[in-house]
Scaffold this active site. Structure first.
Site, mmCIF file in Angstrom:
data_model
loop_
_atom_site.group_PDB
_atom_site.id
_atom_site.type_symbol
_atom_site.label_atom_id
_atom_site.label_comp_id
_atom_site.label_asym_id
_atom_site.label_seq_id
_atom_site.Cartn_x
_atom_site.Cartn_y
_atom_site.Cartn_z
ATOM 1 N N LYS A 63 0.282 -4.623 -15.700
ATOM 2 C CA LYS A 63 1.164 -5.629 -16.323
ATOM 3 C C LYS A 63 1.681 -6.515 -15.196
ATOM 4 O O LYS A 63 2.613 -6.157 -14.488
ATOM 5 C CB LYS A 63 2.328 -4.911 -17.020
ATOM 6 C CG LYS A 63 2.905 -5.580 -18.242
ATOM 7 C CD LYS A 63 3.352 -7.005 -18.078
ATOM 8 C CE LYS A 63 4.778 -7.162 -17.587
ATOM 9 N NZ LYS A 63 5.117 -8.563 -17.248
ATOM 10 N N GLU A 120 9.242 1.235 -6.833
ATOM 11 C CA GLU A 120 9.490 0.470 -5.596
ATOM 12 C C GLU A 120 10.464 -0.632 -5.982
ATOM 13 O O GLU A 120 10.108 -1.528 -6.753
ATOM 14 C CB GLU A 120 8.192 -0.158 -5.079
ATOM 15 C CG GLU A 120 7.071 0.823 -4.780
ATOM 16 C CD GLU A 120 7.331 1.648 -3.544
ATOM 17 O OE1 GLU A 120 8.241 1.308 -2.769
ATOM 18 O OE2 GLU A 120 6.630 2.653 -3.368
#
Ligand code: NAP
Length: 485
Positions: A179, A254
């Protein structure tokens, strides 16, 4: 500015470029010029369902998962070569879509190719082991792929971060749905095409541009998705972790940073001052940006002067010009957010040394340019010293002792990156151990290496990408005991 000649770009599901089920599409703009680069199909929940099903079928079919290590490695090496053969086209597309200098895009595309090469090389070496057990028989471990993985990518390094996730996932035989960020889907779509050309079977790599709130969430909650690798903001990442909790999906995150550059008085100040790119690279839209510079008081005045002069010399302009060092921010909305932080810094009493304004005039007016901005005498509790600005804004703060430097470096909710400048190796070792961060470099701003784990502590994330660590992400350990007969 609409452009009827801009190409249509479909989603990539099951090896085919297709429109979205709803027919929705969105203009993708060059943030430096406002030009429409393409109209990209916008996936919805139905498309997310179709992409996950395609990934699941390809995984269960086994053409990729059961391919021999040598076969998978050959395909990934071919993909690395195809990226290199198309490197200039990819770099220009990345610069036009993100507004970043072409030199940076070339480096990131090159790193993407190297990433596939690196993980191709890891395939034959990564496996289980035999384990001595206290019973008559043999203990073995296997490393198995996880299954279908959802890989969610931000807009600041769209190509590089896509490769960091896709390469290790594919290396181990997983099937994935990527995505991309809504603003920057173009190079990921091109990567999907190159992967098919390299021999990745249809359905193994699906690319699904679309709004994160709908498509991202649909992927995260889909029961067939076993693993989510997310790069983006801490706020959205925290929501992803909560959504994934019910099904106990594997999650790596992250997230944001507010990293420190620690400069001791014995450092090579010329080199340390040239570290402007550790904060102004990608116009500061870098999770690793060392947006706080902490300088020992004996060197403080000289350092600030050098840093400001180096900032004054930065070349801001057309991202496609080889000489450009600072391009456009991603959007006018994001620029307004950055400017809001600068106003806050002024209001709270930080000393504005240079910059602090929208860059205007001529070609700048069509884009979202912002002057590289240096604040000095920043108190550690000011908003600009605590929150991730994600723009070309740096805060400089003096310190008087090693202990104070460490305390200041650790004084935010984040812990992603950092740098340290000193000639004293003993101090370097003490300080790198004491700073709460996932990554730190000494006497250089360069801290991201394909071969080394990358990721953060505290609210900068969980898990490590790159290096051998990423192979752990995308595989499960299975223990087998064979009794002696
Ligand atoms: P973001 O708003 O958190 O979005 C990241 C990605 O998540 C995008 O693809 C976004 O799609 C998608 N998303 C949004 N809402 C979602 C939801 N509810 N469920 C699932 N996915 C969703 O971050 P960004 O603005 O793109 O990127 C900038 C941020 O990324 C910065 O804070 C930066 O620090 C961080 N970052 C971290 C690292 C690292 O390695 N630690 C690296 C790069 C960037 P849409 O684009 O459609 O909203």
């Amino acid at each position: 500015m609409a452009d009827p000649d801009a190409p249509d770009e479909g989603l990539l599901i099951d090896g085919r470029r297709v429109p979205s089920a709803s027919g929705a599409r969105s203009p993708i703009r060059n943030p430096a010029t406002g030009e429409v680069l393409a109209y990209v199909a916008q996936a919805g929940v139905d498309d997310a369902q179709a992409a996950v099903e395609a990934a699941r079928r390809s995984y269960e079919g086994g053409a990729w998962r059961r391919a021999t290590p040598a076969e998978r490695a050959r395909v990934l090496l071919r993909l690395a070569e195809l990226i290199r053969a198309n490197a200039e086209e990819l770099a220009r597309l990345e610069s036009r879509n993100v507004g970043k200098p072409i030199g940076e895009s070339r480096g990131e595309v090159g790193m993407g190719a190297d990433c596939f090469q690196y993980y191709a090389g890891q395939i034959p070496t990564f496996g289980g082991r035999t384990v001595p057990v206290s019973a008559p028989g043999t203990g073995l471990t296997f490393r198995e792929p996880v299954g279908v993985c959802a890989l969610i990518v931000p807009w600041n390094f769209p190509f590089a971060i896509t490769t960091w996730k896709v390469a290790p996932a594919l290396a181990l035989g997983n099937s994935v749905v990527v995505k991309p960020a809504s603003a920057t889907p173009l190079t990921a779509l091109r990567l999907g095409e190159l992967a098919l050309e390299a021999g990745v079977p249809p359905g193994v790599l699906n690319i699904l541009p679309g709004p994160g709130g709908a498509v991202g969430a649909a992927l995260v909650t889909h029961p067939a998705v076993r693993k989510i690798s997310f790069t983006g903001s801490t706020e959205v990442g925290s929501g992803v972790m909560k959504l994934a909790a019910d099904d106990i999906k594997r999650v790596s995150l992250e997230l944001c940073g507010k990293s420190a550059n620690l400069v001791f008085a014995d450092a090579d100040l010329e080199k340390a001052g040239a570290a402007v790119f550790s904060v102004f690279g990608n116009a500061g839209q870098d999770c690793c940006a060392r947006s706080r510079v902490l300088v020992e008081r004996a060197a403080y005045a000289e350092f600030v002067e050098r840093f400001v002069e180096r900032t004054r010399a930065l070349r801001i302009g057309d991202p496609l010009d080889d000489a450009t060092e600072i391009g456009s921010l991603i959007s006018p909305e994001h620029r307004a957010k950055v400017d809001g932080y600068v106003r806050k810094g002024v209001e709270q009493g930080a000393r504005l040394c240079i910059g602090g304004q929208v860059k205007r005039g001529g070609a700048y007016d069509a884009g979202s340019f912002y002057e590289p901005t240096v604040f000095a005498d920043v108190a550690p509790d000011m908003v600009i010293a605590q929150e991730e600005i994600f723009g070309p804004v740096v805060s400089i703060t003096p310190f008087d002792s090693e202990d104070e430097a460490i305390r200041l470096a650790n004084g935010t909710i984040y812990g992603l990156s950092g740098s340290l400048w000193t000639r004293d190796i003993g101090r370097a070792l003490r300080v790198v151990r004491a700073v709460e961060t996932g990554v730190i470099s000494v006497n250089t701003s360069w801290s991201v290496h394909l071969e080394m784990p990358f990721g953060g502590v505290k609210r900068s994330g969980v898990g490590r990408e790159l290096g051998p660590s990423a192979l752990e992400h995308y595989s499960e350990s299975k223990s087998v005991f064979i009794a002696e007969l």
